[in-house]
Scaffold this motif. Sequence first.
Motif, PDB file in Angstrom:
ATOM      1  N   VAL A 169      43.990 -38.473   4.495  1.00 36.83           N
ATOM      2  CA  VAL A 169      43.213 -38.170   4.545  1.00 36.83           C
ATOM      3  C   VAL A 169      42.764 -39.626   4.581  1.00 36.83           C
ATOM      4  N   ILE A 170      42.418 -40.241   6.122  1.00 34.84           N
ATOM      5  CA  ILE A 170      41.622 -41.406   6.214  1.00 34.84           C
ATOM      6  C   ILE A 170      40.070 -41.377   6.263  1.00 34.84           C
ATOM      7  N   GLU A 171      39.794 -42.399   4.610  1.00 31.59           N
ATOM      8  CA  GLU A 171      38.528 -42.760   3.900  1.00 31.59           C
ATOM      9  C   GLU A 171      37.910 -43.648   5.206  1.00 31.59           C
ATOM     10  N   LEU A 172      36.672 -43.961   5.619  1.00 31.91           N
ATOM     11  CA  LEU A 172      36.165 -44.849   6.264  1.00 31.91           C
ATOM     12  C   LEU A 172      34.955 -44.997   5.701  1.00 31.91           C
ATOM     13  N   SER A 173      34.898 -45.456   4.504  1.00 29.04           N
ATOM     14  CA  SER A 173      33.907 -46.316   3.872  1.00 29.04           C
ATOM     15  C   SER A 173      32.752 -47.797   4.138  1.00 29.04           C
ATOM     16  N   ASP A 174      33.250 -48.298   5.270  1.00 30.58           N
ATOM     17  CA  ASP A 174      32.441 -49.128   5.467  1.00 30.58           C
ATOM     18  C   ASP A 174      32.087 -49.765   6.976  1.00 30.58           C
ATOM     19  N   PHE A 175      31.222 -50.388   7.204  1.00 26.13           N
ATOM     20  CA  PHE A 175      31.250 -50.776   9.070  1.00 26.13           C
ATOM     21  C   PHE A 175      32.575 -50.911   9.369  1.00 26.13           C
ATOM     22  N   ILE A 176      32.940 -50.737  10.674  1.00 28.69           N
ATOM     23  CA  ILE A 176      33.825 -50.943  11.333  1.00 28.69           C
ATOM     24  C   ILE A 176      32.445 -51.872  12.451  1.00 28.69           C
ATOM     25  N   ASP A 177      32.927 -52.616  12.741  1.00 23.87           N
ATOM     26  CA  ASP A 177      32.324 -54.046  13.780  1.00 23.87           C
ATOM     27  C   ASP A 177      33.447 -54.249  14.721  1.00 23.87           C
ATOM     28  N   SER A 178      33.405 -55.021  15.827  1.00 18.78           N
ATOM     29  CA  SER A 178      33.820 -55.467  16.927  1.00 18.78           C
ATOM     30  C   SER A 178      35.129 -56.108  16.474  1.00 18.78           C
ATOM     31  N   ASP A 179      34.773 -56.746  15.561  1.00 20.53           N
ATOM     32  CA  ASP A 179      35.834 -57.775  14.816  1.00 20.53           C
ATOM     33  C   ASP A 179      37.063 -57.196  14.019  1.00 20.53           C
ATOM     34  N   ASN A 180      36.638 -55.973  13.267  1.00 19.93           N
ATOM     35  CA  ASN A 180      37.972 -55.788  12.554  1.00 19.93           C
ATOM     36  C   ASN A 180      38.204 -54.561  13.542  1.00 19.93           C
ATOM     37  N   ALA A 181      37.668 -53.681  14.193  1.00 19.16           N
ATOM     38  CA  ALA A 181      38.513 -52.511  15.200  1.00 19.16           C
ATOM     39  C   ALA A 181      39.368 -52.445  15.781  1.00 19.16           C
ATOM     40  N   PRO A 182      39.963 -53.898  16.398  1.00 17.24           N
ATOM     41  CA  PRO A 182      41.437 -53.573  16.834  1.00 17.24           C
ATOM     42  C   PRO A 182      42.720 -53.460  15.369  1.00 17.24           C
ATOM     43  N   ALA A 183      41.660 -53.898  15.165  1.00 20.61           N
ATOM     44  CA  ALA A 183      42.658 -54.104  13.671  1.00 20.61           C
ATOM     45  C   ALA A 183      42.870 -52.577  12.455  1.00 20.61           C
ATOM     46  N   VAL A 184      41.763 -51.814  12.293  1.00 15.76           N
ATOM     47  CA  VAL A 184      41.922 -50.610  11.586  1.00 15.76           C
ATOM     48  C   VAL A 184      42.365 -49.579  13.250  1.00 15.76           C
ATOM     49  N   ALA A 185      41.594 -49.971  14.096  1.00 15.52           N
ATOM     50  CA  ALA A 185      42.509 -49.176  15.028  1.00 15.52           C
ATOM     51  C   ALA A 185      44.302 -48.771  15.188  1.00 15.52           C
ATOM     52  N   SER A 186      44.328 -50.071  15.322  1.00 15.59           N
ATOM     53  CA  SER A 186      46.521 -50.103  15.242  1.00 15.59           C
ATOM     54  C   SER A 186      46.333 -49.626  14.050  1.00 15.59           C
ATOM     55  N   GLU A 187      46.204 -49.886  12.381  1.00 18.42           N
ATOM     56  CA  GLU A 187      46.636 -49.249  11.700  1.00 18.42           C
ATOM     57  C   GLU A 187      46.994 -48.248  11.684  1.00 18.42           C
ATOM     58  N   LEU A 188      45.437 -47.522  12.357  1.00 18.44           N
ATOM     59  CA  LEU A 188      44.674 -45.534  11.585  1.00 18.44           C
ATOM     60  C   LEU A 188      46.576 -45.234  12.206  1.00 18.44           C
ATOM     61  N   CYS A 189      46.503 -45.682  13.589  1.00 20.60           N
ATOM     62  CA  CYS A 189      46.960 -45.153  14.526  1.00 20.60           C
ATOM     63  C   CYS A 189      48.463 -44.999  14.605  1.00 20.60           C
ATOM     64  N   ARG A 190      48.603 -46.602  13.593  1.00 16.24           N
ATOM     65  CA  ARG A 190      50.276 -46.132  13.404  1.00 16.24           C
ATOM     66  C   ARG A 190      50.574 -45.183  11.982  1.00 16.24           C
ATOM     67  N   ALA A 191      49.565 -45.210  11.287  1.00 18.94           N
ATOM     68  CA  ALA A 191      49.930 -44.225  10.001  1.00 18.94           C
ATOM     69  C   ALA A 191      49.845 -42.303  10.658  1.00 18.94           C
ATOM     70  N   VAL A 192      49.336 -41.854  11.785  1.00 20.07           N
ATOM     71  CA  VAL A 192      49.192 -41.689  12.777  1.00 20.07           C
ATOM     72  C   VAL A 192      50.358 -40.656  12.830  1.00 20.07           C
ATOM     73  N   ARG A 193      50.949 -41.554  14.276  1.00 18.60           N
ATOM     74  CA  ARG A 193      52.605 -42.038  13.952  1.00 18.60           C
ATOM     75  C   ARG A 193      53.440 -41.898  13.330  1.00 18.60           C
ATOM     76  N   GLN A 194      53.243 -41.860  12.447  1.00 19.15           N
ATOM     77  CA  GLN A 194      54.111 -41.825  10.826  1.00 19.15           C
ATOM     78  C   GLN A 194      53.975 -39.649   9.982  1.00 19.15           C
ATOM     79  N   GLN A 195      52.258 -38.855  10.556  1.00 16.58           N
ATOM     80  CA  GLN A 195      52.118 -37.852   9.981  1.00 16.58           C
ATOM     81  C   GLN A 195      53.141 -36.908  10.969  1.00 16.58           C
ATOM     82  N   ARG A 196      53.464 -35.750  10.524  1.00 11.15           N
ATOM     83  CA  ARG A 196      53.993 -35.155  11.033  1.00 11.15           C
ATOM     84  C   ARG A 196      53.440 -33.934  11.587  1.00 11.15           C
ATOM     85  N   ALA A 197      54.305 -33.412  12.510  1.00  9.05           N
ATOM     86  CA  ALA A 197      53.444 -32.783  13.441  1.00  9.05           C
ATOM     87  C   ALA A 197      52.517 -30.965  12.774  1.00  9.05           C
TER      88      ALA A 197
END
Length: 141
Positions: A2-30
């Motif tokens: 479960v990925i909890e989005l509990s704060d506002f994502i803005d243009s400053d932090n969006a690239p880092a957030v997307a990168s980290e979440l995509c990394r976590a998804v890639r590690q998830q088993r199908a």
Amino acid sequence: MVIELSDFIDSDNAPAVASELCRAVRQQRARKPVVVDVHTAGVASPSLDVLLRVQRTAHAHGVIMLVVARHPLTRKVFAITGLDRVLRVSTTMAVALHSSGGGCAAAGHRPANATSLGRRERRPAGGRTSQPFRLRPWFAL
């Protein structure tokens, strides 16, 4: 997971957030869904972009991504933008898990090995947390 989005994502932090979440998804088993639990009362364009990027990564890795949009305003944004037709959006965790084919997750039912949300962390002065999301394990589906 479960990925909890509990704060506002803005243009400053969006690239880092997307990168980290995509990394976590890639590690998830199908065959084990990733649930993005949106706690905010609304979402802006950077948040929508992050969700779409994570969804594409999940799809590419054979992972089902579900979105829980608890707040009516958030669901309205998904409907207006048409993302409710692209993303699998539900109103509650139980509905999301039921719709994923993960079994009957009746409202109020928590599997024995599910983790508790616990108390929300206090925000630092200025109202922003350093990380607008939190990853937590769910249960084996």
